[in-house]
Design an enzyme around this catalytic site. Structure first.
Site, mmCIF file in Angstrom:
data_model
loop_
_atom_site.group_PDB
_atom_site.id
_atom_site.type_symbol
_atom_site.label_atom_id
_atom_site.label_comp_id
_atom_site.label_asym_id
_atom_site.label_seq_id
_atom_site.Cartn_x
_atom_site.Cartn_y
_atom_site.Cartn_z
ATOM 1 N N PHE A 1 -4.546 -49.188 -11.705
ATOM 2 C CA PHE A 1 -4.965 -50.554 -12.096
ATOM 3 C C PHE A 1 -4.580 -50.869 -13.549
ATOM 4 C CE2 PHE A 1 -9.016 -52.865 -13.651
ATOM 5 C CZ PHE A 1 -8.529 -54.131 -13.370
ATOM 6 N N ARG B 1 2.382 -39.784 -7.782
ATOM 7 C CA ARG B 1 2.216 -38.551 -7.017
ATOM 8 C C ARG B 1 3.184 -38.458 -5.842
ATOM 9 N NH1 ARG B 1 -3.935 -36.678 -6.306
ATOM 10 N NH2 ARG B 1 -4.639 -38.842 -6.257
ATOM 11 N N LYS C 1 4.260 -44.371 -3.645
ATOM 12 C CA LYS C 1 3.443 -45.056 -4.657
ATOM 13 C C LYS C 1 4.306 -45.797 -5.672
ATOM 14 C CE LYS C 1 -0.485 -42.433 -3.702
ATOM 15 N NZ LYS C 1 -1.887 -42.337 -3.913
ATOM 16 N N ASP D 1 1.477 -32.734 -8.402
ATOM 17 C CA ASP D 1 0.179 -32.097 -8.661
ATOM 18 C C ASP D 1 0.036 -31.854 -10.157
ATOM 19 O OD1 ASP D 1 -2.051 -30.558 -8.891
ATOM 20 O OD2 ASP D 1 -1.399 -28.959 -7.547
ATOM 21 N N LYS E 1 -14.378 -36.957 -18.033
ATOM 22 C CA LYS E 1 -13.749 -37.652 -19.164
ATOM 23 C C LYS E 1 -14.108 -36.962 -20.492
ATOM 24 C CE LYS E 1 -11.351 -40.638 -18.590
ATOM 25 N NZ LYS E 1 -9.910 -40.545 -18.173
ATOM 26 N N VAL F 1 -13.371 -51.723 -17.054
ATOM 27 C CA VAL F 1 -12.156 -52.546 -17.105
ATOM 28 C C VAL F 1 -12.125 -53.498 -15.903
ATOM 29 C CG1 VAL F 1 -9.646 -52.531 -17.252
ATOM 30 C CG2 VAL F 1 -10.960 -50.684 -18.317
#
Ligand code: NAP
Length: 364
Positions: free
Chosen positions: A18, A39, A43, A66, A176, A206
């Site tokens: 995003f 990945r 995509k 990976d 995180k 976000v």
């Protein structure tokens, strides 16, 4: 002197996410060359449809299948001038710490190691961290202002004590904190070997319009989906009026501002070695419902003609003005990003308008 300048080449990991797709667009519009990591090839198809024709040889992608594998980024980092590391799991469907923490931590340290070994021209690495690595939840009836000095040590301790039972949000926050700490530790331990400096960008929730590939409203990324479900889900916000008025007592940032912050963090010399809280506004969901009702008449002409009147009438309204004066228990001091990066932010009405046009325009 900016650390890097248009014409330079930037590696963006997790390029199909995003926030990342807005970052790609911001970089390409400014004249940077961009290499994205994804990945799998599937995509990248949507990214090619957005950028390949317009930016031709300035846009490319590579597969890093990976990110936890030793040396996963060794090839990807070659011949770039800077890195934005954004790939990391963010969703509340995480079922165990193992699902989120190894990709977050090993992915981050892995890209730094690859940059040390093979990124001979790299000058700056920006890691996307989060307010999740900063805020600790305390007494929600008391106002609290967090700064870049704060660390969320609470979430890793909870995960340590309770494992998966700590819950997906706590596991995400722990991932995180641990990833960002690992990045700073790596730089300290390897300061004699690295040619680059590190910056972290710590955005709040976000929100905003979507550029990345999304099959349905249910498949939007976590933060924008929460907003959609509370603010635009047909017939019901899915939250009680009381909850709408008080939750979350947190902060958001428009995805386009978050993207701009990442690019400024790459460019500004003084940003090296610093973390930056990136956030627009404290909010309660009721404030969004009110803004949506306010902007709806002025943007109706811009919405596709096939949106049934009943869809717009079905938008949840809550109780106008409720939640004003809610306790700012999770508030953020964003002066540093303003001072060093020169950050400014879109208004709530702008974010609401553009999200409405985008989401309703897709028939969601
Ligand atoms: P997103 O749309 O879900 O994008 C996440 C990106 O990370 C995707 O490219 C995804 O690839 C990749 N990724 C996820 N799990 C992975 C794994 N195990 N191995 C390799 N790649 C993986 O999320 P986003 O909101 O844009 O988040 C991007 C970054 O911003 C993350 O680091 C997140 O923690 C941070 N952040 C987000 C927010 C927010 O409110 N959205 C706030 C603060 C910080 P696939 O598509 O292949 O899964």
């Amino acid at each position: 002197m900016p650390v890097i300048q248009p014409g330079g080449k930037v590696l963006v990991s997790g390029a199909n996410g995003f926030i990342a797709v807005w970052v790609l667009q911001t970089l390409l519009e400014k004249g940077y060359s961009v290499r994205g990591t994804v990945r799998s090839a599937s995509k990248a198809a949507h990214l090619d449809s957005l950028f390949k024709e317009k930016y031709a040889e300035k846009w490319e992608w590579v597969i890093v299948a990976d990110i936890t594998k030793e040396g996963a980024f060794d090839e990807a980092v070659k011949s770039v001038d800077a890195i934005l590391h954004m790939a990391s799991p963010f969703n509340y469907q995480i079922t165990s710490p193992e699902e989120a923490i190894p990709p977050a931590v090993e992915g981050t340290v892995g890209i730094l190691k690859s940059a040390t070994k093979f990124g001979t021209g790299i000058k700056r690495i920006v890691v996307t961290s989060s307010i999740a690595a900063i805020l600790e939840v305390g007494d929600m009836t008391v106002p609290h202002m967090f700064t870049e000095e704060n660390w969320n040590n609470q979430a890793p301790a909870l995960v340590e004590a309770h494992g998966a039972d700590a819950g997906p949000l706590v596991v995400y926050c722990a991932s995180k904190t641990l990833a960002e700490k690992a990045a700073w530790d790596y730089c300290k331990e390897n300061k004699d070997k690295i040619s680059w400096d590190l910056t972290t960008v710590n955005p709040s929730f976000v929100l905003g319009p979507i550029l990345h590939e999304v099959a349905s409203a249910e498949a939007i990324n976590q933060s924008a989906r929460d907003w959609y479900q509370a603010v635009l889900a047909p017939n019901s916000s899915g939250m009680s009026d009381e909850r709408l008025a008080r939750e979350p007592s947190g902060s958001y940032v428009d995805v386009r501002d978050a993207a701009a912050a990442h690019v400024l963090a790459l460019e500004k010399e003084a940003a090296g070695g610093e973390r930056f809280l990136i956030s627009t506004n404290f909010y309660v969901y009721q404030a969004w419902l009110d803004v949506v009702q306010d902007v709806l008449p002025s943007i109706q002409a811009a919405l596709p003609a096939n949106i049934p009147v009943s869809r717009l009438a079905s938008l949840p309204k809550g109780v106008r003005g409720a939640g004003k004066g809610a306790v700012r228990a999770l508030d953020f001091d964003v002066r540093k990003a303003k001072r060093v990066l020169g950050m400014s932010y879109k208004s709530m009405a702008e974010t609401a308008e553009d999200s409405l046009k985008d989401y309703l325009g897709r028939g969601w």
